[in-house]
Design an enzyme around this catalytic site. Sequence first.
Site, PDB file in Angstrom:
ATOM      1  N   GLU A  62      -0.026  -1.154   5.602  1.00 18.13           N
ATOM      2  CA  GLU A  62       0.993  -0.762   6.576  1.00 18.13           C
ATOM      3  C   GLU A  62       0.882   0.705   6.955  1.00 18.13           C
ATOM      4  OE1 GLU A  62       4.923   0.921   7.850  1.00 18.13           O
ATOM      5  OE2 GLU A  62       3.729   1.415   6.083  1.00 18.13           O
ATOM      6  N   ASP A 118       0.817  -1.213   0.000  1.00 21.95           N
ATOM      7  CA  ASP A 118       0.000   0.000   0.000  1.00 21.95           C
ATOM      8  C   ASP A 118       0.849   1.261   0.000  1.00 21.95           C
ATOM      9  OD1 ASP A 118       0.794  -0.647   2.675  1.00 21.95           O
ATOM     10  OD2 ASP A 118      -0.699   0.760   3.443  1.00 21.95           O
TER      11      ASP A 118
END
Length: 357
Positions: free
Chosen positions: A129, A75
């Site tokens: 994350e 991400d």
Amino acid sequence: MENPLTPEVLADPVKLTRALVDIESVSLDEKHIADCVEEVLRGVPHLSTYRHGNTVMARTELGRAQRVVLAGHLDTVPINNNFPSELRGDLLYGCGTSDMKSGVALALNLAVTVADPRYDVTYFFYEAEEIEARYNGLTLVSQAYPQWLEADFAVLLEPTHGVVEAGCQGTMRVVVSTTGARAHSARSWRGSNAIHAAGEVLRRLEGYEARRVEIDGCAYREGLNAVKIGGGVAGNVIPDRCEIEVNYRFAPDRTPEQAQEHLREVFAGYEMRVTDSAPGAAPGLTAAPAQEFLAAVGAAPVGKLGWTDVARFAAMGIPALNFGPGDPNLAHHADEHVELDKIRAGDAILRRWLSGV
């Protein structure tokens, strides 16, 4: 939708970085990039591939004496007029170039091209994350399938600009409160101003001398800072409460409990509540694969001053360090970019380490 991760792209970590950057994957929107990565890995005969949510794991099963993990998150933070990627000379610009699709590209390229490493390798590509821990793919897998993460050593491919950053510092946020008594501002002597009382808290912070700690040759510098302050009722009311949010970055020789005890000493006499806490991680340099990795890098490690998911590996008893081509100072910036030479150099180091040559 056609997968942009073609064999030609997969063979070149620079081209692969750009292709990954051009797959939009803001946190909680990683399905497409996870689909692409999973499709690639399931086509590699020397890997066994599994998926949980939008986290993809692939591993060799060669019967080696030791297992290592190469991990990176898929991400990014929200796009900021920096998508798709743009190549300017020897620099690749775009959201996630530094944090951390260049690191993900190194791991994915190795997963596809290195069939006979000297360790068994687990390649771990995880979701979410950059947001709250409850979404973090590493945490979710550690809870659902902890066996996927069993290893002797892990490399988290976070941006370090090609330097080994060992361990990480812990982090804690607390709210320190001062209280008073409300009154009309025209008769302020009848009350007690909580905002004025916050001055002593701020003076303690201003005069605070942060520790510098050396662990296994790695230096860690702590920090204690006010990051937010709030108070007040109305323009004609003496406030009866003020809150100062404080962030503490503590060296990994302290547990969260010890960090909290220290802050209660610093703010003795004031109400304090902990709102967020995460432990640090020791350097983890004594494991044999770690020593062999340092030899492949050929440079001394430094302490990681921020917090990263190496702490999650440490909590599972797996020594870990940070190493990636991106510059951490560019993470989350609108002009985020990565140097192509750093990608190539990182690839050479990781190949040298996995091959043992």
